[in-house]
Motif scaffolding. Sequence first.
Motif, PDB file in Angstrom:
ATOM      1  N   MET A 150      12.538   1.229  -2.962  1.00  0.00           N
ATOM      2  CA  MET A 150      12.582   2.332  -2.189  1.00  0.00           C
ATOM      3  C   MET A 150      12.959   2.528  -0.737  1.00  0.00           C
ATOM      4  SD  MET A 150       9.306   2.459  -4.030  1.00  0.00           S
ATOM      5  CE  MET A 150       8.251   3.753  -2.917  1.00  0.00           C
ATOM      6  N   ALA A 151      12.826   3.854   0.044  1.00  0.00           N
ATOM      7  CA  ALA A 151      13.648   4.059   0.773  1.00  0.00           C
ATOM      8  C   ALA A 151      13.461   3.518   1.770  1.00  0.00           C
ATOM      9  CB  ALA A 151      13.405   5.670   0.982  1.00  0.00           C
ATOM     10  N   LEU A 191       8.146   4.627 -11.483  1.00  0.00           N
ATOM     11  CA  LEU A 191       8.671   3.806 -10.801  1.00  0.00           C
ATOM     12  C   LEU A 191      10.359   3.677 -10.460  1.00  0.00           C
ATOM     13  CD1 LEU A 191       7.634  -0.124 -11.653  1.00  0.00           C
ATOM     14  CD2 LEU A 191       7.373   1.412  -9.473  1.00  0.00           C
ATOM     15  N   ARG A 192       9.916   4.406 -11.372  1.00  0.00           N
ATOM     16  CA  ARG A 192      12.213   5.421 -11.630  1.00  0.00           C
ATOM     17  C   ARG A 192      11.568   6.643 -10.288  1.00  0.00           C
ATOM     18  NH1 ARG A 192      13.119   3.450 -16.553  1.00  0.00           N
ATOM     19  NH2 ARG A 192      11.747   4.617 -17.311  1.00  0.00           N
ATOM     20  N   ALA A 193      10.761   7.430 -10.331  1.00  0.00           N
ATOM     21  CA  ALA A 193      10.467   8.511 -10.011  1.00  0.00           C
ATOM     22  C   ALA A 193      10.705   8.471  -8.384  1.00  0.00           C
ATOM     23  CB  ALA A 193       9.882   9.075 -10.507  1.00  0.00           C
ATOM     24  N   VAL A 194       9.761   6.555  -8.386  1.00  0.00           N
ATOM     25  CA  VAL A 194       9.782   6.996  -6.513  1.00  0.00           C
ATOM     26  C   VAL A 194      11.007   5.681  -5.330  1.00  0.00           C
ATOM     27  CG1 VAL A 194       7.345   6.754  -6.649  1.00  0.00           C
ATOM     28  CG2 VAL A 194       8.937   4.357  -6.661  1.00  0.00           C
ATOM     29  N   THR A 195      11.844   5.742  -7.066  1.00  0.00           N
ATOM     30  CA  THR A 195      13.654   5.036  -6.497  1.00  0.00           C
ATOM     31  C   THR A 195      14.030   5.890  -5.521  1.00  0.00           C
ATOM     32  OG1 THR A 195      13.557   3.501  -8.299  1.00  0.00           O
ATOM     33  CG2 THR A 195      15.254   3.919  -7.284  1.00  0.00           C
ATOM     34  N   ASP A 196      14.662   5.563  -4.741  1.00  0.00           N
ATOM     35  CA  ASP A 196      15.720   6.013  -3.578  1.00  0.00           C
ATOM     36  C   ASP A 196      16.898   6.154  -3.944  1.00  0.00           C
ATOM     37  OD1 ASP A 196      16.282   8.088  -0.578  1.00  0.00           O
ATOM     38  OD2 ASP A 196      17.051   6.184  -0.196  1.00  0.00           O
ATOM     39  N   SER A 242       0.521  -0.948   0.187  1.00  0.00           N
ATOM     40  CA  SER A 242       0.106  -0.107  -0.378  1.00  0.00           C
ATOM     41  C   SER A 242       0.693   1.036  -0.519  1.00  0.00           C
ATOM     42  CB  SER A 242      -1.094  -0.029   1.016  1.00  0.00           C
ATOM     43  OG  SER A 242      -1.716   0.942   0.769  1.00  0.00           O
ATOM     44  N   GLY A 243       1.661   0.610   0.323  1.00  0.00           N
ATOM     45  CA  GLY A 243       2.674   2.423   0.827  1.00  0.00           C
ATOM     46  C   GLY A 243       3.793   2.711  -0.301  1.00  0.00           C
ATOM     47  N   VAL A 244       3.840   1.278  -1.461  1.00  0.00           N
ATOM     48  CA  VAL A 244       4.271   1.848  -3.063  1.00  0.00           C
ATOM     49  C   VAL A 244       3.089   2.214  -3.359  1.00  0.00           C
ATOM     50  CG1 VAL A 244       4.259   0.124  -5.075  1.00  0.00           C
ATOM     51  CG2 VAL A 244       6.081  -0.166  -2.550  1.00  0.00           C
ATOM     52  N   ALA A 245       2.005   1.237  -3.167  1.00  0.00           N
ATOM     53  CA  ALA A 245       0.657   2.543  -3.999  1.00  0.00           C
ATOM     54  C   ALA A 245       0.846   4.008  -3.932  1.00  0.00           C
ATOM     55  CB  ALA A 245      -0.405   1.079  -3.836  1.00  0.00           C
ATOM     56  N   GLN A 246       1.055   4.227  -2.663  1.00  0.00           N
ATOM     57  CA  GLN A 246       0.708   5.935  -2.261  1.00  0.00           C
ATOM     58  C   GLN A 246       1.557   6.333  -3.371  1.00  0.00           C
ATOM     59  OE1 GLN A 246      -0.207   5.475   1.897  1.00  0.00           O
ATOM     60  NE2 GLN A 246      -2.105   3.577   1.628  1.00  0.00           N
ATOM     61  N   ALA A 247       2.512   6.080  -3.076  1.00  0.00           N
ATOM     62  CA  ALA A 247       3.394   6.771  -3.421  1.00  0.00           C
ATOM     63  C   ALA A 247       3.781   6.973  -4.907  1.00  0.00           C
ATOM     64  CB  ALA A 247       5.518   5.838  -2.846  1.00  0.00           C
ATOM     65  N   LEU A 248       3.474   5.616  -5.670  1.00  0.00           N
ATOM     66  CA  LEU A 248       2.691   6.189  -6.811  1.00  0.00           C
ATOM     67  C   LEU A 248       1.702   7.181  -7.112  1.00  0.00           C
ATOM     68  CD1 LEU A 248       2.892   2.150  -7.850  1.00  0.00           C
ATOM     69  CD2 LEU A 248       5.229   3.802  -8.912  1.00  0.00           C
ATOM     70  N   VAL A 249       0.451   7.424  -6.634  1.00  0.00           N
ATOM     71  CA  VAL A 249      -0.268   8.118  -6.657  1.00  0.00           C
ATOM     72  C   VAL A 249       0.487   9.554  -6.624  1.00  0.00           C
ATOM     73  CG1 VAL A 249      -2.249   8.789  -5.498  1.00  0.00           C
ATOM     74  CG2 VAL A 249      -1.672   6.504  -6.692  1.00  0.00           C
ATOM     75  N   CYS A 265      -3.891   5.784 -13.280  1.00  0.00           N
ATOM     76  CA  CYS A 265      -4.709   4.874 -13.797  1.00  0.00           C
ATOM     77  C   CYS A 265      -5.667   4.082 -12.063  1.00  0.00           C
ATOM     78  CB  CYS A 265      -4.461   3.674 -14.871  1.00  0.00           C
ATOM     79  SG  CYS A 265      -2.569   2.360 -13.876  1.00  0.00           S
ATOM     80  N   GLY A 266      -5.182   3.970 -11.522  1.00  0.00           N
ATOM     81  CA  GLY A 266      -5.793   3.197 -10.415  1.00  0.00           C
ATOM     82  C   GLY A 266      -5.071   1.851 -10.135  1.00  0.00           C
ATOM     83  N   TYR A 267      -4.686   1.842  -8.817  1.00  0.00           N
ATOM     84  CA  TYR A 267      -4.634  -0.076  -8.603  1.00  0.00           C
ATOM     85  C   TYR A 267      -5.374  -0.435  -7.532  1.00  0.00           C
ATOM     86  CZ  TYR A 267      -3.999   2.584  -3.495  1.00  0.00           C
ATOM     87  OH  TYR A 267      -3.263   2.712  -2.531  1.00  0.00           O
ATOM     88  N   THR A 268      -4.859  -1.980  -7.697  1.00  0.00           N
ATOM     89  CA  THR A 268      -5.168  -3.023  -6.652  1.00  0.00           C
ATOM     90  C   THR A 268      -4.426  -3.913  -6.355  1.00  0.00           C
ATOM     91  OG1 THR A 268      -7.331  -4.161  -6.624  1.00  0.00           O
ATOM     92  CG2 THR A 268      -5.575  -4.342  -8.533  1.00  0.00           C
ATOM     93  N   ILE A 269      -4.472  -3.533  -5.287  1.00  0.00           N
ATOM     94  CA  ILE A 269      -3.929  -5.152  -4.360  1.00  0.00           C
ATOM     95  C   ILE A 269      -3.833  -6.287  -4.144  1.00  0.00           C
ATOM     96  CG2 ILE A 269      -2.387  -5.155  -1.752  1.00  0.00           C
ATOM     97  CD1 ILE A 269      -1.827  -2.467  -3.260  1.00  0.00           C
ATOM     98  N   VAL A 270      -2.938  -6.883  -5.056  1.00  0.00           N
ATOM     99  CA  VAL A 270      -3.238  -8.698  -5.394  1.00  0.00           C
ATOM    100  C   VAL A 270      -2.047  -9.296  -4.222  1.00  0.00           C
ATOM    101  CG1 VAL A 270      -2.938 -10.467  -6.788  1.00  0.00           C
ATOM    102  CG2 VAL A 270      -3.882  -7.787  -7.860  1.00  0.00           C
ATOM    103  N   PRO A 271      -3.177  -9.761  -3.472  1.00  0.00           N
ATOM    104  CA  PRO A 271      -2.490 -11.076  -2.374  1.00  0.00           C
ATOM    105  C   PRO A 271      -2.356 -11.999  -3.032  1.00  0.00           C
ATOM    106  CG  PRO A 271      -3.991  -9.727  -0.936  1.00  0.00           C
ATOM    107  CD  PRO A 271      -4.303 -10.072  -2.398  1.00  0.00           C
ATOM    108  N   VAL A 272      -1.267 -12.656  -2.396  1.00  0.00           N
ATOM    109  CA  VAL A 272      -0.054 -13.990  -3.466  1.00  0.00           C
ATOM    110  C   VAL A 272       0.140 -14.541  -1.970  1.00  0.00           C
ATOM    111  CG1 VAL A 272       0.886 -15.820  -5.127  1.00  0.00           C
ATOM    112  CG2 VAL A 272       0.188 -13.264  -5.641  1.00  0.00           C
ATOM    113  N   GLY A 273      -0.900 -15.721  -1.790  1.00  0.00           N
ATOM    114  CA  GLY A 273       0.261 -16.826  -0.420  1.00  0.00           C
ATOM    115  C   GLY A 273      -0.911 -16.412   1.006  1.00  0.00           C
ATOM    116  N   GLN A 274      -1.577 -15.697   0.598  1.00  0.00           N
ATOM    117  CA  GLN A 274      -2.347 -15.393   0.985  1.00  0.00           C
ATOM    118  C   GLN A 274      -3.224 -16.616   2.797  1.00  0.00           C
ATOM    119  OE1 GLN A 274      -3.610 -14.912  -0.866  1.00  0.00           O
ATOM    120  NE2 GLN A 274      -5.647 -14.622  -0.850  1.00  0.00           N
TER     121      GLN A 274
END
Length: 580
Positions: free
Chosen positions: A99-100, A217-222, A26-33, A39-48
């Motif tokens: 990410m940072a 993605l490059r823009a949010v890279t630390d 969620s933190g990554v998604a908010q940074a991208l926003v 275009c919006g986003y959805t979190i896809v849990p894998v292996g829960q």
Amino acid sequence: MTQFIELDPVLRIGTRGSAIALRQASGVAQALVRKGLSCGYTIVPVGQQSAGGDPSAFAGGSLQTAALRSALAQGRCDVAVHFAKDLPVDIEPAIGAVMARHDPREALVSAGCLSLAELPYGARVGVPEGVRRLQLLGLREDLTIVTVRGSVSDRLALIDDGRLDAIVLSHAVVVASGVEDRIGELFSLAAMIPTAAQGITVVEVGAGVDPSVMDLLRAVTDPDTALRWSVERAVQVGLSRQTTDAVGVVSDLATVDQTRRLRVRVVVCGSSEMIRDEQSIQLSGDADQDHRASSQLAERLVSEVGPRSPAPAPTVPSRGPGLRVMYDASAVGAGEYFDQIQARGATAVPVELTQTQYADQEQLDTVFEQMARADCVGIASPLVVEVLAEHAELRGVTLDSVLEPVRVGAIGSATAAALARQYVSFEVVPATAVSITTLEPVWPRFDGDGPRPVTVIPSSSNSSPALSRMLGDLGWQVEAPVVYTRVPAECGPQQQQAMADGWPDVIILSTRSSVQALEALYGLPPDGVKVVVVGKYAVQDAIDLGMRVDLAPMTSRAPDVVRLSLADRAADSDTGTVAV
């Protein structure tokens, strides 16, 4: 006629199904926003954990990471958010963002928020992997280390029901879990080197990701974290090709005199031995040049550390023909003894006679206040430098900034080298020639009226009083706060094994604490055992204990001590008997 409007597809962000991983994604998604994702986003849990019983829900990091990467490859998500430390070393993932970094330090979570020093003797401490295990035992060898797995709540429950006294977790995980109030101690990076890339989140991209998303993605890279991740992963991957031992790697960036430096620490933990190293480079400010320089730094570390790691020396060598020579393996500078003894045809018997107890944080705060008020600070041990540097790091400063306002005297080349690694300015006094004459250039004689100048000498409780006495003779007011103490080790399996064949033929005691510990652990050596004691005050301590001293070398150099210790004895290679 019905009109259909095609909407832009949302970005599908894959992540593990744990609460911590979901917050991370969620933190990554908010940074991208914030950078313009429209275009919006959805979190896809894998292996829960689910009714379907996905096995990766209950697996460790490697299987969960594999499940997430499989989902990315199958097109079930567009990008995947990983804990960087869990990425396998045998892959080259397509990383879109770094990410940072969160705090990479390790945290001790304990019953009653006790620090490591405050835990009871033999305390049971839970850790998940080997890189923490051996480092913990290096800090306190009496601990009982227990392997633990499972969620943070599961591990905390082991403390709550009394099955464990403490657990070690990454500080980032503790913070994400909201249990910071249960931390008993935060280990400095010098004391506990974590797994490579701990605290770093990376975003892996799948095939066909929209170029506009790649730009975001490059823009949010630390950039700083990206540099640290690349060098830590390069060391981790390089060492993985040379050893199966547990490896810890951590890097940090510091600005010294307007110059940025990258420092990398590495530890290789074998079954019974740790190998540590650290190196640093100056950064230019040009990203490409700095990445090339950091890659070269990683290659140097791998080449220097790697070849030594697969074959650690045994704790107690098997007995062969010739003399058996025991020495305190825990004494500062004792590492040279093994090779020197073996080279002369004798059998080295290293035994850890002592263990270190460090001053607590409040005591070290007082030491820092004393140093700030002093006219000169004198340091006579590399271990003192290490303790002070670790405490400075905990305070969020560097040791060189703490000592910058005062004059610093370094006793001996080893102490000088330790201070240089911390970028501290100092004047050196040769350890082999400490006298009023050699001290006076650093501590000028004071014969005047008025308040005497003050010097602070942070030291061990076992340190020789000679330095303080000589500085007092020069007219200085001497304060010698204790930052660590060497005390007798507990008589564990290693100490018992050292005496499995009886008393050795020769015992070398190189410090005052070694003398006291030998008597506490084993009693006084019997007749027939040659006792070699190094240093005037150590000799006096031995005599006060009623210990016979057969040789008191005037030098502390390991080659000379070993040569003198064996000079009047010859080993019969056929019978193993000793001629005196």
